[in-house]
Design an enzyme around this catalytic site. Structure first.
Site, PDB file in Angstrom:
ATOM      1  N   ASP A  57     -30.435  27.899 -32.796  1.00 13.25           N
ATOM      2  CA  ASP A  57     -29.466  28.926 -33.208  1.00 13.25           C
ATOM      3  C   ASP A  57     -28.091  28.581 -32.631  1.00 13.25           C
ATOM      4  OD1 ASP A  57     -30.220  32.149 -34.138  1.00 13.25           O
ATOM      5  OD2 ASP A  57     -28.161  31.621 -33.618  1.00 13.25           O
ATOM      6  N   GLY A  66     -26.650  35.916 -34.053  1.00  6.30           N
ATOM      7  CA  GLY A  66     -27.831  36.170 -33.229  1.00  6.30           C
ATOM      8  C   GLY A  66     -27.406  36.389 -31.785  1.00  6.30           C
ATOM      9  N   LEU A  97     -29.842  17.164 -37.101  1.00  9.06           N
ATOM     10  CA  LEU A  97     -30.691  17.491 -35.947  1.00  9.06           C
ATOM     11  C   LEU A  97     -31.926  16.598 -35.996  1.00  9.06           C
ATOM     12  CD1 LEU A  97     -31.456  19.365 -33.552  1.00  9.06           C
ATOM     13  CD2 LEU A  97     -32.502  20.897 -35.226  1.00  9.06           C
ATOM     14  N   LEU A 141     -34.115  29.941 -41.323  1.00  9.04           N
ATOM     15  CA  LEU A 141     -33.553  31.298 -41.418  1.00  9.04           C
ATOM     16  C   LEU A 141     -32.071  31.332 -41.064  1.00  9.04           C
ATOM     17  CD1 LEU A 141     -36.630  31.975 -41.409  1.00  9.04           C
ATOM     18  CD2 LEU A 141     -36.107  33.915 -39.952  1.00  9.04           C
ATOM     19  N   THR A 156     -23.367  26.469 -44.041  1.00 10.41           N
ATOM     20  CA  THR A 156     -24.685  26.723 -43.440  1.00 10.41           C
ATOM     21  C   THR A 156     -25.765  26.692 -44.512  1.00 10.41           C
ATOM     22  OG1 THR A 156     -23.753  28.007 -41.637  1.00 10.41           O
ATOM     23  CG2 THR A 156     -26.052  28.453 -42.186  1.00 10.41           C
ATOM     24  N   ALA A 168     -35.570  30.886 -46.140  1.00 11.29           N
ATOM     25  CA  ALA A 168     -35.292  32.326 -46.222  1.00 11.29           C
ATOM     26  C   ALA A 168     -34.249  32.535 -47.310  1.00 11.29           C
ATOM     27  CB  ALA A 168     -34.781  32.844 -44.876  1.00 11.29           C
ATOM     28  N   TYR A 200     -22.374  33.674 -50.040  1.00  9.26           N
ATOM     29  CA  TYR A 200     -23.769  33.918 -49.657  1.00  9.26           C
ATOM     30  C   TYR A 200     -24.688  33.731 -50.862  1.00  9.26           C
ATOM     31  CZ  TYR A 200     -27.757  36.431 -47.561  1.00  9.26           C
ATOM     32  OH  TYR A 200     -28.993  36.791 -47.074  1.00  9.26           O
ATOM     33  N   LYS A 238     -27.019  30.546 -51.250  1.00 11.64           N
ATOM     34  CA  LYS A 238     -28.484  30.656 -51.243  1.00 11.64           C
ATOM     35  C   LYS A 238     -29.085  30.100 -52.531  1.00 11.64           C
ATOM     36  CE  LYS A 238     -29.501  32.944 -47.345  1.00 11.64           C
ATOM     37  NZ  LYS A 238     -30.476  32.502 -46.340  1.00 11.64           N
ATOM     38  N   THR A 264     -34.442  44.071 -45.461  1.00 10.82           N
ATOM     39  CA  THR A 264     -35.400  44.240 -44.373  1.00 10.82           C
ATOM     40  C   THR A 264     -34.687  44.842 -43.172  1.00 10.82           C
ATOM     41  OG1 THR A 264     -36.575  42.322 -45.215  1.00 10.82           O
ATOM     42  CG2 THR A 264     -37.112  42.995 -42.981  1.00 10.82           C
TER      43      THR A 264
HETATM   44  P1  NAD Z   1     -29.216  37.498 -38.564  1.00  9.48           P
HETATM   45  O1  NAD Z   1     -27.760  37.402 -38.788  1.00  9.48           O
HETATM   46  O2  NAD Z   1     -29.707  38.456 -37.529  1.00  9.48           O
HETATM   47  O3  NAD Z   1     -29.829  36.075 -38.217  1.00  9.48           O
HETATM   48  C1  NAD Z   1     -29.297  34.858 -38.643  1.00  9.48           C
HETATM   49  C2  NAD Z   1     -29.333  33.891 -37.468  1.00  9.48           C
HETATM   50  O4  NAD Z   1     -28.834  32.627 -37.907  1.00  9.48           O
HETATM   51  C3  NAD Z   1     -28.445  34.347 -36.308  1.00  9.48           C
HETATM   52  O5  NAD Z   1     -29.174  34.234 -35.105  1.00  9.48           O
HETATM   53  C4  NAD Z   1     -27.272  33.367 -36.357  1.00  9.48           C
HETATM   54  O6  NAD Z   1     -26.670  33.171 -35.099  1.00  9.48           O
HETATM   55  C5  NAD Z   1     -27.951  32.128 -36.911  1.00  9.48           C
HETATM   56  N1  NAD Z   1     -27.033  31.186 -37.582  1.00  9.48           N
HETATM   57  C6  NAD Z   1     -26.076  31.471 -38.492  1.00  9.48           C
HETATM   58  N2  NAD Z   1     -25.459  30.344 -38.880  1.00  9.48           N
HETATM   59  C7  NAD Z   1     -26.058  29.320 -38.202  1.00  9.48           C
HETATM   60  C8  NAD Z   1     -25.866  27.912 -38.169  1.00  9.48           C
HETATM   61  N3  NAD Z   1     -24.939  27.326 -38.918  1.00  9.48           N
HETATM   62  N4  NAD Z   1     -26.655  27.176 -37.344  1.00  9.48           N
HETATM   63  C9  NAD Z   1     -27.594  27.764 -36.566  1.00  9.48           C
HETATM   64  N5  NAD Z   1     -27.817  29.090 -36.558  1.00  9.48           N
HETATM   65  C10 NAD Z   1     -27.062  29.852 -37.366  1.00  9.48           C
HETATM   66  O7  NAD Z   1     -29.880  37.820 -39.976  1.00  9.48           O
HETATM   67  P2  NAD Z   1     -31.386  38.111 -40.391  1.00  9.48           P
HETATM   68  O8  NAD Z   1     -31.424  39.422 -41.050  1.00  9.48           O
HETATM   69  O9  NAD Z   1     -32.319  37.842 -39.277  1.00  9.48           O
HETATM   70  O10 NAD Z   1     -31.587  37.023 -41.542  1.00  9.48           O
HETATM   71  C11 NAD Z   1     -32.324  35.834 -41.351  1.00  9.48           C
HETATM   72  C12 NAD Z   1     -32.402  35.083 -42.660  1.00  9.48           C
HETATM   73  O11 NAD Z   1     -33.048  35.880 -43.647  1.00  9.48           O
HETATM   74  C13 NAD Z   1     -31.042  34.703 -43.228  1.00  9.48           C
HETATM   75  O12 NAD Z   1     -31.114  33.422 -43.796  1.00  9.48           O
HETATM   76  C14 NAD Z   1     -30.810  35.739 -44.310  1.00  9.48           C
HETATM   77  O13 NAD Z   1     -29.994  35.244 -45.320  1.00  9.48           O
HETATM   78  C15 NAD Z   1     -32.224  35.983 -44.800  1.00  9.48           C
HETATM   79  N6  NAD Z   1     -32.353  37.318 -45.411  1.00  9.48           N
HETATM   80  C16 NAD Z   1     -32.379  38.446 -44.646  1.00  9.48           C
HETATM   81  C17 NAD Z   1     -32.460  39.693 -45.267  1.00  9.48           C
HETATM   82  C18 NAD Z   1     -32.514  40.983 -44.472  1.00  9.48           C
HETATM   83  O14 NAD Z   1     -32.539  42.051 -45.083  1.00  9.48           O
HETATM   84  N7  NAD Z   1     -32.555  40.976 -43.156  1.00  9.48           N
HETATM   85  C19 NAD Z   1     -32.517  39.780 -46.665  1.00  9.48           C
HETATM   86  C20 NAD Z   1     -32.466  38.604 -47.409  1.00  9.48           C
HETATM   87  C21 NAD Z   1     -32.398  37.375 -46.767  1.00  9.48           C
HETATM   88  N1  UDP Z   2     -31.202  14.633 -41.158  1.00 13.53           N
HETATM   89  C1  UDP Z   2     -31.370  15.335 -39.997  1.00 13.53           C
HETATM   90  N2  UDP Z   2     -32.476  15.100 -39.242  1.00 13.53           N
HETATM   91  C2  UDP Z   2     -33.414  14.195 -39.604  1.00 13.53           C
HETATM   92  C3  UDP Z   2     -33.239  13.493 -40.804  1.00 13.53           C
HETATM   93  C4  UDP Z   2     -32.126  13.735 -41.571  1.00 13.53           C
HETATM   94  O1  UDP Z   2     -30.551  16.168 -39.628  1.00 13.53           O
HETATM   95  O2  UDP Z   2     -34.390  14.056 -38.854  1.00 13.53           O
HETATM   96  C5  UDP Z   2     -30.032  14.936 -41.982  1.00 13.53           C
HETATM   97  C6  UDP Z   2     -29.049  13.785 -42.094  1.00 13.53           C
HETATM   98  O3  UDP Z   2     -27.769  14.317 -41.786  1.00 13.53           O
HETATM   99  C7  UDP Z   2     -29.078  13.400 -43.544  1.00 13.53           C
HETATM  100  C8  UDP Z   2     -29.611  14.651 -44.229  1.00 13.53           C
HETATM  101  O4  UDP Z   2     -30.482  15.230 -43.289  1.00 13.53           O
HETATM  102  O5  UDP Z   2     -27.824  13.092 -44.037  1.00 13.53           O
HETATM  103  C9  UDP Z   2     -30.353  14.391 -45.512  1.00 13.53           C
HETATM  104  O6  UDP Z   2     -31.381  13.485 -45.256  1.00 13.53           O
HETATM  105  P1  UDP Z   2     -32.010  12.598 -46.414  1.00 13.53           P
HETATM  106  O7  UDP Z   2     -33.083  11.755 -45.778  1.00 13.53           O
HETATM  107  O8  UDP Z   2     -32.421  13.457 -47.526  1.00 13.53           O
HETATM  108  O9  UDP Z   2     -30.819  11.745 -46.977  1.00 13.53           O
HETATM  109  P2  UDP Z   2     -29.848  10.656 -46.353  1.00 13.53           P
HETATM  110  O10 UDP Z   2     -28.518  11.319 -46.322  1.00 13.53           O
HETATM  111  O11 UDP Z   2     -30.369  10.274 -45.001  1.00 13.53           O
HETATM  112  O12 UDP Z   2     -29.933   9.563 -47.347  1.00 13.53           O
END
Ligand code: NAD
Ligand code: UDP
Ligand code: UDP
Length: 311
Positions: free
Chosen positions: A28, A33, A58, A68, A87, A109, A140, A144, A170
């Site tokens: 995260d 969060g 990663l 998520l 994201t 998600a 968004y 998605k 939810t």
């Molecule tokens: P939330 O905002 O509480 O949780 C999202 C988490 O993702 C947070 O902890 C945030 O810090 C983390 N995050 C955001 N961008 C990030 C990034 N780039 N890298 C790493 N972490 C990142 O929301 P939630 O309600 O727990 O939702 C979780 C998932 O479920 C989301 O993908 C959301 O779109 C999906 N969702 C939730 C609902 C709902 O009603 N709660 C409905 C539809 C979809």
């Molecule tokens: N990637 C990652 N972790 C892994 C393997 C891949 O974060 O263990 C990322 C990396 O940035 C890569 C992307 O996932 O560009 C897509 O990976 P994929 O193998 O589909 O394609 P690539 O870009 O490597 O040809």
């Protein structure tokens, strides 16, 4: 691995996965969060917390990925819309790349927002949706939708084992008190005896699912055979208006709050209710927690965190 694991849904999922005996890596960037959501899990020998933004690659070794990570409330995802798209899209590519390298199963998600403001009611998975691609919710909704595209392309092109769940509204404990979603807003306002902010005339509907039911659906979906990819609607089909929710929260908290009607946000969907026939059949799952029970649990949570006793 649970990305977004310290968020609302993610923290409950981490808890459930640990209880089931798994090793859990929670990833995260703490955008929406909070470390407090998983603080109690930190001493657990099978739990690990990693601060990382999934828009960057990663490299870890995992066998199941629950993706998520993404701000979920309209206020948070519109705060930095470009980051929301990154994201959803770059984040999904990285997590799919990780799944491809490790041969992990990967859950996405997704959301009822892929249906936009729907012309079909209740929404079935076969409905393609009605989304404004350039509106304030598009970062968004379209993010998605693109993530779903990527999941299905990685599945077709690289044989990835994917599980796409379309989550409907939810609620429950660990929603942030200020994240702007309706259930947390109304409960916090009611407990503080502040004005309840109903947007529009409150006749728009939503169908609210308790977090415990939702997390159970995630785990069941992950456990399905490789032929099950989704998308599968996950939610509680009990539909109600936003105004009814406001009245229910006021009654249950014994609040002296009154209702104020404010302008409806742009592109706010008018109706939303999941058709969960596929989930019932495929996952042998249906929500068990009624809105009354779920609100009780959520109100109790906010009473504790806000330090407010019910009057
Ligand atoms: P939330 O905002 O509480 O949780 C999202 C988490 O993702 C947070 O902890 C945030 O810090 C983390 N995050 C955001 N961008 C990030 C990034 N780039 N890298 C790493 N972490 C990142 O929301 P939630 O309600 O727990 O939702 C979780 C998932 O479920 C989301 O993908 C959301 O779109 C999906 N969702 C939730 C609902 C709902 O009603 N709660 C409905 C539809 C979809
Ligand atoms: N990637 C990652 N972790 C892994 C393997 C891949 O974060 O263990 C990322 C990396 O940035 C890569 C992307 O996932 O560009 C897509 O990976 P994929 O193998 O589909 O394609 P690539 O870009 O490597 O040809
Ligand atoms: N809403 C409201 N008052 C609030 C917050 C939200 O009336 O303080 C309404 C919002 O306009 C929408 C519904 O409640 O019609 C659900 O909003 P939320 O942001 O929780 O989720 P959405 O389903 O819109 O993503």
């Amino acid at each position: 691995m649970v990305t977004g694991g310290s968020g609302f849904l993610g923290s409950h999922l981490c808890e459930r996965l640990l209880a089931d005996g798994n090793h859990v890596l929670c990833v995260d960037n703490f955008f929406t969060g909070a470390k407090e959501n998983v603080e109690h899990l930190l001493p657990h020998p099978r739990f690990e917390l990693l601060r990382h933004d999934i828009t960057f690659p990663l490299y870890v070794e995992v066998d199941e990925i629950y993706n998520l990570a993404c701000p979920a409330s309209p206020v948070s995802y519109q705060f930095d819309p470009v980051q929301t798209v990154k994201t959803n899209v770059h984040g999904a590519i990285n997590m799919l790349g990780l799944a491809r390298r490790t041969k992990a199963k990967i859950f996405q998600a997704s959301t009822s927002e892929v249906y936009g403001d729907p012309e079909v009611h209740p929404q079935q998975e076969s409905y393609w949706g009605r989304v404004n691609p350039i509106g304030p919710r598009a970062c968004y909704d379209e993010g998605k939708r693109c993530a779903e595209t990527l999941f299905f392309d990685y599945h077709r092109q690289h044989g990835l084992r994917i599980k796409v769940g379309r989550i409907f509204n939810t609620y429950g404990s660990r929603m942030q008190q200020d994240d702007g979603r309706v259930v947390s807003n109304f409960i916090v306002q009611a407990l503080r005896n502040e004005t309840i902010t109903v947007y529009g005339d409150g006749s728009q509907t939503r169908s609210f699912c308790h977090v415990s039911d939702m997390v159970d659906a995630f785990v069941r979906l992950m456990a399905t055979g490789d032929d099950v990819t989704g998308p599968i609607n996950l939610g509680n089909p009990a539909e109600q208006t936003v105004l009814e929710l406001a009245q229910q929260v006021i009654a249950m908290t014994g609040s002296s709050s009154t209702i104020e009607f404010l302008p409806l946000p742009v592109n706010d969907p008018v109706r939303r209710r999941p058709d969960i026939t596929i989930a019932q059949r495929t996952l042998d799952w249906a929500p068990k927690v009624t809105i009354q029970q779920g609100l009780n649990d959520t109100i109790a949570y906010f009473e504790r965190t806000l330090g407010i006793a019910r009057t």
